[in-house]
Design a protein around this motif. Sequence first.
Motif, PDB file in Angstrom:
ATOM      1  N   PHE A   1      51.838  -6.195  22.187  1.00  0.00           N
ATOM      2  CA  PHE A   1      52.768  -6.622  23.373  1.00  0.00           C
ATOM      3  C   PHE A   1      52.795  -7.980  23.730  1.00  0.00           C
TER       4      PHE A   1
ATOM      5  N   TYR B   1      61.556  -1.382  20.359  1.00  0.00           N
ATOM      6  CA  TYR B   1      60.600  -2.833  20.626  1.00  0.00           C
ATOM      7  C   TYR B   1      59.998  -3.353  19.198  1.00  0.00           C
TER       8      TYR B   1
ATOM      9  N   THR C   1      60.732  -6.578  16.898  1.00  0.00           N
ATOM     10  CA  THR C   1      59.677  -7.366  16.902  1.00  0.00           C
ATOM     11  C   THR C   1      59.304  -7.781  15.640  1.00  0.00           C
TER      12      THR C   1
ATOM     13  N   PRO D   1      57.210  -8.713  26.606  1.00  0.00           N
ATOM     14  CA  PRO D   1      58.576  -8.199  26.937  1.00  0.00           C
ATOM     15  C   PRO D   1      58.684  -8.114  28.431  1.00  0.00           C
TER      16      PRO D   1
ATOM     17  N   ALA E   1      58.807   1.071  24.927  1.00  0.00           N
ATOM     18  CA  ALA E   1      58.836   0.571  23.561  1.00  0.00           C
ATOM     19  C   ALA E   1      59.383   1.852  22.706  1.00  0.00           C
TER      20      ALA E   1
ATOM     21  N   ASN F   1      63.393   1.820  23.281  1.00  0.00           N
ATOM     22  CA  ASN F   1      64.371   0.658  23.146  1.00  0.00           C
ATOM     23  C   ASN F   1      63.978   0.031  21.400  1.00  0.00           C
TER      24      ASN F   1
END
Length: 444
Positions: free
Chosen positions: A271, A322, A326, A65, A317, A320
Motif C-alpha cells: 500500500f 487496486y 498498481t 491510496p 482493494a 476496486n
Amino acid sequence: MFRVVRRTMSSKSSNPASLHNPYFSQGKSQKDVWSLINETAAAAQQELGRPIVNLGQGFFSYNPPDFALKAVNHTITTPQYNQYAHARGNPNLLESLSKVYTKDLGRPVPKEEIQITTGANEGLFSIFFGFLTAGDEVIVFEPFFDQYIPNVEMTGATVKYVQLKYPQKLDKENVTGDDWEVDWAGLEAAITPKTKLIVINTPHNPIGKVFNEKELHRIGQLCIDNNLILVSDEVYENLYYSPKFTRPATLSSLPELKDRTLTVGSAGKSFAATGWRIGWVQGPAELIKYVTAAHTRICFSTPAPLQQAVSEAFGEAEKNGYFELTRQQYLKKYEIFTKVFEELGLPYTKADGGYFLLVNLSKLKIAEDYEFPADILGRGTEDFKLAYWLIKEIGVVGIPPTEFVYPPHRAGNSLEKCLRFAVCKDDSVLEDAVERLRKLKNYF
C-alpha cells in the motif's frame, strides 16, 4: 541462544561504551549504505543548489491510496484501536489476511496460520529467533536483502551463502530474472546437519527476479529431503509482471512443501506505506506458534490503529482492483525509466517483479584522478565510487549492489559494474531522472 561474553577483572574499563555487544565491533558498526548514500545526496544537493533525484532507497515518493488514508483517519480516532493490539494481531486484520491467502493459495487458510508483525523485517527476525540457536546454519542466496544477515547472526547462527550467478551476457545485453541461475552444486554442498532454514526472496531485491516453478520445486525438494524450513520473503508479492506469481506454498508439483514454508508479507510494500510497519508471517500453525512466541518477546504488539487501517484497506482493494491497477502503473514506470538505458545501450535486468532495476554501467569512464572521500574509498569496490560519481556529476542516486554481497565476495564481483535504482516514485520524478541520465553519453 545468546552468546555469553566473559570479562576478566583485569580488562574492566571505566568507559561504559566498553560494555557494547561485541557483535557490533570489527567493522559491523561501519556506516550503513543507506546513511552513506543519503548523506552524500544531501551534501551534493546543498553544494549544487538544486534537487537531487533520489532513486536509491526503496521508499515511495507519493502517498498511500486515498482509501487507505481514509482508513487511517477513521481508526486513529476510534478509542479501541489506540490501545494495545493482541500479540497475535488485530482479529480483523487476521481475518482479512485469511481471506487474501485463501484466495491466493487456493485452499482454506485459517487465522491460526497467520502472525502479524511490526513490519516484514520484524517478521523475519521473529522467524529466526523462533527457530535458530547458536551453531545452527541458514542458507541465503547472494545477492541478498542486507537485513537477513545481522538478523540471523544475532541468534548465534551462521549464514551460508549460495550464489545467484551473475549472467555474463548482462555486460552487453538485457537479461531476465531466469538468466540469474541458482548455483545448484553450491546449494547442495551448503546443506549440512546444522542447516535449519533456506531463505528466498521472490520477487527479488535487488535483481527483480521471480523464482520460477522449476527452481522452487528443486529448492523445495531439498527442504523436504533434509527436513528444512523454507522462508519465502514475498514482500513484493503484489508487484509481479507476468500472468501469475508462483509461490512455493502453492506448488502443485510439490504440495507437501506448504507444510514447511513460512511466507513473509508487507503492507508497506502493498500500500505504498513503508512507514506504517505492518507485516505478517503465514505458515502452518505448528510453525507459526514459534514465530508468535518470538514476536511476543521482541515487541509484543504491533501498532493497533495501523493494523485496523490495513484490514480495511484490503477490503477496499478487493473491491476496486487496486493491486491490478498498481501493477499496470508500475509497468508504465519501468517503460519511462528504462527508455534512457535503451537509448544509451546500457544493459539491465528486466524486472519480473518488485520495484528495482539493476543496470550495468561499465561503459562509463570516470577520470582516474577523480577525488573520492575516504568513506567511499573505504568500501573498496567500484560500485560505491560509481554511486558517488553519479550523485555528484549527474544528480541521480542509485545504490551500490555489492552491499548485498558477503564482504569477502565483493572485490572483483561482477556487481561492481552495476547500480540499483528504485522506480517507486512519481512518474515526473522518473522523467526528471531520465533527462539527467541522458548526460551519461558524454562519459562513454
